[in-house]
Design a protein around this motif. Structure first.
Motif, PDB file in Angstrom:
ATOM      1  N   VAL A 117     -27.230 -14.995  17.987  1.00 54.33           N
ATOM      2  CA  VAL A 117     -26.240 -15.761  18.738  1.00 54.33           C
ATOM      3  C   VAL A 117     -25.240 -16.346  17.743  1.00 54.33           C
ATOM      4  O   VAL A 117     -25.626 -16.994  16.767  1.00 54.33           O
ATOM      5  CB  VAL A 117     -26.901 -16.885  19.559  1.00 54.33           C
ATOM      6  N   ILE A 118     -23.962 -16.080  18.007  1.00 52.04           N
ATOM      7  CA  ILE A 118     -22.878 -16.545  17.145  1.00 52.04           C
ATOM      8  C   ILE A 118     -21.962 -17.418  18.001  1.00 52.04           C
ATOM      9  O   ILE A 118     -21.561 -17.019  19.094  1.00 52.04           O
ATOM     10  CB  ILE A 118     -22.080 -15.351  16.578  1.00 52.04           C
ATOM     11  N   PHE A 119     -21.638 -18.594  17.495  1.00 54.80           N
ATOM     12  CA  PHE A 119     -20.747 -19.505  18.210  1.00 54.80           C
ATOM     13  C   PHE A 119     -19.356 -19.462  17.588  1.00 54.80           C
ATOM     14  O   PHE A 119     -19.207 -19.217  16.396  1.00 54.80           O
ATOM     15  CB  PHE A 119     -21.278 -20.939  18.143  1.00 54.80           C
ATOM     16  N   THR A 120     -18.351 -19.715  18.424  1.00 50.62           N
ATOM     17  CA  THR A 120     -16.978 -19.795  17.924  1.00 50.62           C
ATOM     18  C   THR A 120     -16.185 -20.810  18.736  1.00 50.62           C
ATOM     19  O   THR A 120     -16.534 -21.141  19.863  1.00 50.62           O
ATOM     20  CB  THR A 120     -16.276 -18.422  17.957  1.00 50.62           C
ATOM     21  N   CYS A 121     -15.112 -21.301  18.117  1.00 52.64           N
ATOM     22  CA  CYS A 121     -14.134 -22.161  18.784  1.00 52.64           C
ATOM     23  C   CYS A 121     -12.764 -21.728  18.251  1.00 52.64           C
ATOM     24  O   CYS A 121     -12.615 -20.592  17.810  1.00 52.64           O
ATOM     25  CB  CYS A 121     -14.430 -23.643  18.529  1.00 52.64           C
ATOM     26  N   ARG A 122     -11.781 -22.583  18.258  1.00 53.99           N
ATOM     27  CA  ARG A 122     -10.449 -22.173  17.807  1.00 53.99           C
ATOM     28  C   ARG A 122     -10.365 -22.081  16.285  1.00 53.99           C
ATOM     29  O   ARG A 122      -9.889 -21.090  15.747  1.00 53.99           O
ATOM     30  CB  ARG A 122      -9.369 -23.112  18.339  1.00 53.99           C
ATOM     31  N   THR A 123     -10.812 -23.129  15.571  1.00 55.10           N
ATOM     32  CA  THR A 123     -10.666 -23.134  14.109  1.00 55.10           C
ATOM     33  C   THR A 123     -11.981 -23.313  13.365  1.00 55.10           C
ATOM     34  O   THR A 123     -12.007 -23.229  12.146  1.00 55.10           O
ATOM     35  CB  THR A 123      -9.734 -24.273  13.661  1.00 55.10           C
TER      36      THR A 123
END
Length: 170
Positions: free
Chosen positions: A55-61
């Motif tokens: 599981v990999i999380f991301t947001c804008r920066t």
């Protein structure tokens, strides 16, 4: 703890079946997103349990995922990862993004633009028309201070119900 991965590493892991979770809010994802990402806003992840392989999380920066790393890692039974630099790093690496230029810009950007415009308007009118218009700038500034101190932004709530931010009815 979330272990950082480069955009190239994330792309490779996605090809091998990893799950990419975008924790931004719906108004942010509507305008621009990584096509392979699943949307799960951070505001609703308190009780979520995400099962699956990697599981990999991301947001804008990467700031939002970094600030909430322990909370995000707690949603995953095994090792959790983060796209280092978020969507911006993904784009900088030349990876594909899905864009909808017709979607409204994010609510918080609308708030920033409106508040800044009202402060400038109050200052300009205070200088050219009547000093009483400085009150407009002071009022908006006070609202920004309260929003920062409490986490409640009345202008954001108001912007969210504006016609241009409502979903189109089918």
């Amino acid at each position: 703890m979330l272990h950082p991965l480069s955009p190239a590493e994330v792309a490779e892991r996605l090809r091998r079946g990893a799950v990419l979770i975008d924790v931004r809010e719906a108004d942010e994802v509507a305008r621009e997103r990584i096509p392979a990402a699943t949307h799960m806003p951070l505001s609703r992840l308190d009780t979520a349990r995400i099962d699956g392989g990697q599981v990999i999380f991301t947001c804008r920066t990467g700031g939002r995922t970094g600030a909430n790393a322990a909370r995000l890692a707690g949603c995953v039974p095994g090792q959790a990862y983060v796209l280092d630099g978020g969507l911006e790093a993904w784009k900088a690496a030349g990876m594909d993004v899905a864009k909808d230029s017709k979607a409204p810009i994010e609510i918080m950007r609308q708030v920033q633009m409106t508040a800044g415009g009202l402060i400038l308007l109050g200052a300009a009118l205070g200088l050219t028309v009547h000093p009483g218009f400085w009150g407009l700038s002071a009022f908006v500034g006070a609202g920004l201070f309260v929003a920062g101190a409490t986490g409640f932004c009345g202008m954001a709530r108001l912007m969210a119900v504006m016609p241009w931010n409502r979903p189109a009815r089918a």
